[in-house]
Scaffold this motif. Structure first.
Motif, short mmCIF file in Angstrom:
data_model
loop_
_atom_site.label_atom_id
_atom_site.label_comp_id
_atom_site.label_asym_id
_atom_site.label_seq_id
_atom_site.Cartn_x
_atom_site.Cartn_y
_atom_site.Cartn_z
N PRO A 7 0.86 -1.26 -0.03
CA PRO A 7 0.11 0.11 0.02
C PRO A 7 0.74 1.25 0.00
O PRO A 7 1.79 1.41 0.73
CB PRO A 7 -0.85 -0.10 1.29
N PHE A 8 0.48 2.19 -0.70
CA PHE A 8 0.95 3.51 -0.93
C PHE A 8 0.63 4.15 0.28
O PHE A 8 -0.59 4.32 0.39
CB PHE A 8 0.97 4.16 -2.38
N ARG A 9 1.63 5.19 0.71
CA ARG A 9 1.14 6.18 1.93
C ARG A 9 0.65 7.28 1.30
O ARG A 9 1.71 7.99 0.63
CB ARG A 9 2.49 6.09 2.84
N VAL A 10 -0.33 7.80 1.79
CA VAL A 10 -0.99 9.18 1.16
C VAL A 10 -1.46 10.15 2.14
O VAL A 10 -1.48 9.71 3.25
CB VAL A 10 -2.38 8.52 0.60
N GLY A 11 -0.96 11.37 1.75
CA GLY A 11 -1.59 12.61 2.35
C GLY A 11 -2.35 13.23 1.56
O GLY A 11 -2.56 13.46 0.32
#
Length: 344
Positions: A7-11
């Motif tokens: 999973p990609f870490r999102v802001g």
């Protein structure tokens, strides 16, 4: 260091109304995304949006998000006039970017984003969720299968009755770049060019209701498109939009005319195909809603990041709908048809 696998870490940057639909999408895609930071100048709004994700970081400055090495991707949900500034900054910081439509509010800003996206090693997508609605995807599949022949006309109709606070940025033309047309009509302009191809001219007229907006509250747009290939008819696309329909249900109509038939949807739950030889109806899966389109567009973005692929609505594609929109505004000002491409 930026992750190369999900999973990609999102802001999330911006916690206005549309952020809740995006939060729904992220919340239903745990294998693709992990929301790490929520940012808004209104800290209480940021806390409310962050709550379902456990304990992500809260901040009030978007620069903190794009400067964080623990963030792989940013979802930019800010007022239109900030799209270019924050989008360019995020790309230069090496982030994957999902930018809520429109691409920008001027052609020069749009071109800058196109250039930055091309130079970046991040995956850049403009969020046109209408392409990911079940009804629109079904219509596109039917058209691509050739079941209605060559497309020669597309009609769209979009009505809402949004209620803006007195100090809402949407009421300010300098911040929004326009009114109903760039606010939600650009979704339909995107669909017109998706189905019809390359725009060649635009004619538009609009109505201003100052008690609602200082810019256009309603508009009608006619777009001419070049033939897709030799021997095909040219195509025309139309959009009628209103942001002032009291007690009117949210309504969106799409019909595609081909040389052998038509395919259409009224509210998105049923797609109707009509040709000389058949009449067929397709019904949406049980439980399908408009909000699901946000989940599907974010799924598309995440899969493109994972695969290193180009999204359906990358910067170049989003620039095409912006150019049609800008041409429509110029047509409203002059009362004349405007040729595309536009000088920048």
């Amino acid at each position: 260091m930026r992750r190369t696998t999900p999973p990609f870490r999102v802001g999330i940057i911006g916690c206005g109304g549309i952020s809740h639909a995006h939060a729904f999408g992220f919340g239903n895609l745990p294998s693709l995304f992990e929301v790490r930071t929520v940012c808004d100048s209104n800290q209480e709004a940021a806390r409310r949006l962050a709550e379902p994700f456990g304990a992500p970081r809260i901040c009030g400055d978007w620069r903190e998000v794009i400067g964080d090495p623990e963030i792989d991707a940013v979802d930019i949900l800010l007022p239109h006039h900030l799209h270019a500034l924050v989008g360019v900054s995020a790309l230069r910081a090496g982030k994957h970017v999902c930018l809520e439509k429109p691409l920008a509010i001027t052609l020069s800003e749009g071109i800058e984003l196109v250039h930055e996206a091309k130079a970046s090693n991040g995956v850049f997508m403009v969020a046109f969720n209408e392409r990911h609605r079940w009804s629109v995807r079904t219509i596109k599949r039917i058209v691509d299968e050739g079941r209605i022949g060559d497309v020669y006309m597309v009609r769209t109709d979009h009505n809402q009755n949004p209620r803006f606070a007195a100090d809402a940025w949407y009421r300010n033309a300098q911040l929004a770049g326009g009114g109903a047309l760039i606010g939600s009509g650009i979704h339909m302009l995107d669909l017109l060019q998706w189905f019809c191809g390359t725009a060649t001219s635009v004619f538009a007229t609009g109505v201003k209701l100052p008690e609602v907006l200082e810019t256009e509250t309603a508009a009608s747009v006619i777009v001419e498109f070049a033939p897709r290939k030799e021997g095909c008819p040219r195509c025309i696309g139309t959009l009628d939009i209103s942001w002032a329909a009291p007690n009117h249900p949210w309504y969106q109509f799409l019909v595609v005319y081909g040389t052998r038939g038509t395919v259409s949807t009224l509210r998105g739950d049923i797609v109707s195909l009509r040709t000389a030889g058949e009449q067929e109806e397709f019904r949406a899966p049980e439980g399908d809603t408009w909000t699901d389109s946000f989940r599907e567009e974010l799924r598309h973005w995440g899969e493109c990041i994972a695969q290193g692929a180009t999204p359906l609505t990358d910067a170049r594609e989003a620039f095409r709908s912006l150019e049609i929109c800008v041409a429509a505004y110029r047509s409203m000002e002059t009362g004349a048809s405007v040729r595309i491409p536009l000088p920048v």
